[in-house]
Design a protein around this motif. Structure first.
Motif, PDB file in Angstrom:
ATOM      1  N   ASN A  82       0.831  -1.202   0.000  1.00 19.23           N
ATOM      2  CA  ASN A  82       0.000   0.000   0.000  1.00 19.23           C
ATOM      3  C   ASN A  82       0.863   1.249   0.000  1.00 19.23           C
ATOM      4  O   ASN A  82       2.055   1.193   0.305  1.00 19.23           O
ATOM      5  CB  ASN A  82      -0.908   0.013   1.241  1.00 19.23           C
ATOM      6  CG  ASN A  82      -2.065  -0.945   1.111  1.00 19.23           C
ATOM      7  OD1 ASN A  82      -2.708  -1.024   0.087  1.00 19.23           O
ATOM      8  ND2 ASN A  82      -2.329  -1.690   2.172  1.00 19.23           N
ATOM      9  N   GLU A  83       0.237   2.366  -0.288  1.00 21.97           N
ATOM     10  CA  GLU A  83       0.897   3.668  -0.194  1.00 21.97           C
ATOM     11  C   GLU A  83       0.532   4.317   1.139  1.00 21.97           C
ATOM     12  O   GLU A  83      -0.577   4.128   1.642  1.00 21.97           O
ATOM     13  CB  GLU A  83       0.451   4.582  -1.332  1.00 21.97           C
ATOM     14  CG  GLU A  83       0.933   4.144  -2.690  1.00 21.97           C
ATOM     15  CD  GLU A  83       0.485   5.094  -3.784  1.00 21.97           C
ATOM     16  OE1 GLU A  83       1.342   5.551  -4.537  1.00 21.97           O
ATOM     17  OE2 GLU A  83      -0.726   5.369  -3.864  1.00 21.97           O
ATOM     18  N   THR A  84       1.450   5.112   1.661  1.00 16.27           N
ATOM     19  CA  THR A  84       1.173   5.811   2.914  1.00 16.27           C
ATOM     20  C   THR A  84       0.139   6.910   2.718  1.00 16.27           C
ATOM     21  O   THR A  84      -0.547   7.285   3.662  1.00 16.27           O
ATOM     22  CB  THR A  84       2.454   6.414   3.510  1.00 16.27           C
ATOM     23  OG1 THR A  84       3.046   7.297   2.551  1.00 16.27           O
ATOM     24  CG2 THR A  84       3.448   5.318   3.876  1.00 16.27           C
ATOM     25  N   SER A  88       1.499   9.139  -2.985  1.00 14.48           N
ATOM     26  CA  SER A  88       2.714   9.525  -2.273  1.00 14.48           C
ATOM     27  C   SER A  88       3.959   8.836  -2.806  1.00 14.48           C
ATOM     28  O   SER A  88       5.060   9.363  -2.683  1.00 14.48           O
ATOM     29  CB  SER A  88       2.577   9.209  -0.777  1.00 14.48           C
ATOM     30  OG  SER A  88       2.633   7.805  -0.565  1.00 14.48           O
ATOM     31  N   GLY A  89       3.788   7.640  -3.369  1.00 18.77           N
ATOM     32  CA  GLY A  89       4.948   6.882  -3.807  1.00 18.77           C
ATOM     33  C   GLY A  89       5.655   6.173  -2.658  1.00 18.77           C
ATOM     34  O   GLY A  89       6.490   5.313  -2.890  1.00 18.77           O
ATOM     35  N   ASN A  90       5.348   6.547  -1.416  1.00 21.13           N
ATOM     36  CA  ASN A  90       5.909   5.865  -0.254  1.00 21.13           C
ATOM     37  C   ASN A  90       5.071   4.621   0.007  1.00 21.13           C
ATOM     38  O   ASN A  90       3.882   4.725   0.278  1.00 21.13           O
ATOM     39  CB  ASN A  90       5.890   6.763   0.988  1.00 21.13           C
ATOM     40  CG  ASN A  90       6.764   7.969   0.810  1.00 21.13           C
ATOM     41  OD1 ASN A  90       7.788   7.916   0.151  1.00 21.13           O
ATOM     42  ND2 ASN A  90       6.347   9.078   1.399  1.00 21.13           N
ATOM     43  N   ARG A  91       5.712   3.468  -0.051  1.00 25.83           N
ATOM     44  CA  ARG A  91       4.978   2.214   0.057  1.00 25.83           C
ATOM     45  C   ARG A  91       5.408   1.413   1.275  1.00 25.83           C
ATOM     46  O   ARG A  91       6.523   1.554   1.758  1.00 25.83           O
ATOM     47  CB  ARG A  91       5.175   1.396  -1.210  1.00 25.83           C
ATOM     48  CG  ARG A  91       4.586   2.137  -2.404  1.00 25.83           C
ATOM     49  CD  ARG A  91       4.837   1.448  -3.693  1.00 25.83           C
ATOM     50  NE  ARG A  91       4.104   2.157  -4.742  1.00 25.83           N
ATOM     51  CZ  ARG A  91       3.906   1.681  -5.936  1.00 25.83           C
ATOM     52  NH1 ARG A  91       4.371   0.500  -6.263  1.00 25.83           N
ATOM     53  NH2 ARG A  91       3.234   2.377  -6.813  1.00 25.83           N
ATOM     54  N   LEU A 127       1.410  -1.868  -6.584  1.00 24.96           N
ATOM     55  CA  LEU A 127       0.523  -2.047  -5.445  1.00 24.96           C
ATOM     56  C   LEU A 127      -0.245  -3.340  -5.670  1.00 24.96           C
ATOM     57  O   LEU A 127      -0.615  -3.663  -6.803  1.00 24.96           O
ATOM     58  CB  LEU A 127      -0.461  -0.883  -5.333  1.00 24.96           C
ATOM     59  CG  LEU A 127       0.122   0.514  -5.143  1.00 24.96           C
ATOM     60  CD1 LEU A 127      -0.996   1.542  -5.119  1.00 24.96           C
ATOM     61  CD2 LEU A 127       0.956   0.588  -3.886  1.00 24.96           C
ATOM     62  N   GLU A 156      -3.084   1.944  -8.833  1.00 24.02           N
ATOM     63  CA  GLU A 156      -2.844   2.968  -7.818  1.00 24.02           C
ATOM     64  C   GLU A 156      -3.980   2.919  -6.816  1.00 24.02           C
ATOM     65  O   GLU A 156      -5.020   2.318  -7.066  1.00 24.02           O
ATOM     66  CB  GLU A 156      -2.736   4.359  -8.432  1.00 24.02           C
ATOM     67  CG  GLU A 156      -3.976   4.782  -9.184  1.00 24.02           C
ATOM     68  CD  GLU A 156      -3.781   6.113  -9.872  1.00 24.02           C
ATOM     69  OE1 GLU A 156      -4.581   7.019  -9.559  1.00 24.02           O
ATOM     70  OE2 GLU A 156      -2.885   6.241 -10.694  1.00 24.02           O
ATOM     71  N   SER A 157      -3.759   3.527  -5.680  1.00 20.80           N
ATOM     72  CA  SER A 157      -4.831   3.563  -4.694  1.00 20.80           C
ATOM     73  C   SER A 157      -5.717   4.766  -4.985  1.00 20.80           C
ATOM     74  O   SER A 157      -5.285   5.742  -5.561  1.00 20.80           O
ATOM     75  CB  SER A 157      -4.259   3.636  -3.282  1.00 20.80           C
ATOM     76  OG  SER A 157      -3.452   4.763  -3.122  1.00 20.80           O
TER      77      SER A 157
END
Length: 173
Positions: A82-84, A88-91, A127, A156-157
């Motif tokens: 998941n993304e934060t 964000s790209g932070n997974r 993801l 993507e989320s």
């Protein structure tokens, strides 16, 4: 591989500044995890008023723990990248069992390097959302069997905020 343990603070916040975060908790334990799971377009946790399950929007089914349905030593859990935050790209890797045994089943499943490679080969860094199930013995807890039940790759989320409803529902009990 180096493992460092950090515990989720009582307010549910998680420090995502370290790379390679694996969060082992469900949406009831952390609003940040609940928010990330709420953006999952393939799977979500749901409560039918009696027991929790994992709704699969892709396959139009609800996964439930056989522990709850048939009183067996069997459970399921949610494993996802998941993304934060939206875009964000932070997974991070998210592990959340219906019960604690479901989380243990997922962790045991990932202890097999072939399984990690298989998931990585299928997801290629995207993801993803999956349900893993298995059986266990109690006292002491030991995992007997685990298997990947479903795997969905997500582009993507989405930016939704239904985590508030989940948290509020949980606070009523």
């Amino acid at each position: 591989m180096e493992v460092n343990f950090k515990f989720i603070s009582p307010d549910g916040r998680i420090d995502f500044t370290d790379p390679g975060i694996v969060a082992i908790c469900g949406p009831k334990s952390s609003k940040i995890v609940a928010s990330a799971l709420a953006r999952d377009t393939a799977l979500s946790f749901e409560n039918d008023g009696m027991i929790y399950g994992i709704r699969d929007y892709v396959d139009s089914r609800v996964w439930k723990s056989r522990r709850d349905v048939e009183n067996e030593n069997s459970d399921i859990g949610y494993l996802a990248r998941n993304e934060t935050g939206p875009g964000s790209g932070n997974r991070f890797l998210s592990i959340a069992g219906i019960h604690a045994e479901g989380s243990a089943i997922i962790v045991e499943h990932l202890c097999n390097y072939k399984r990690i490679r298989e998931i990585h080969k299928k997801t290629k860094g995207s993801l993803f959302s999956s349900v893993i199930g298995g059986t266990y013995q109690r006292n002491p807890l030991s995992i007997e069997f685990s298997q990947l039940l479903t795997l969905h790759i997500r582009e993507e989320s989405c930016d939704v905020t239904n985590e508030v409803a989940f948290v509020e529902e949980d606070n009523k009990s």
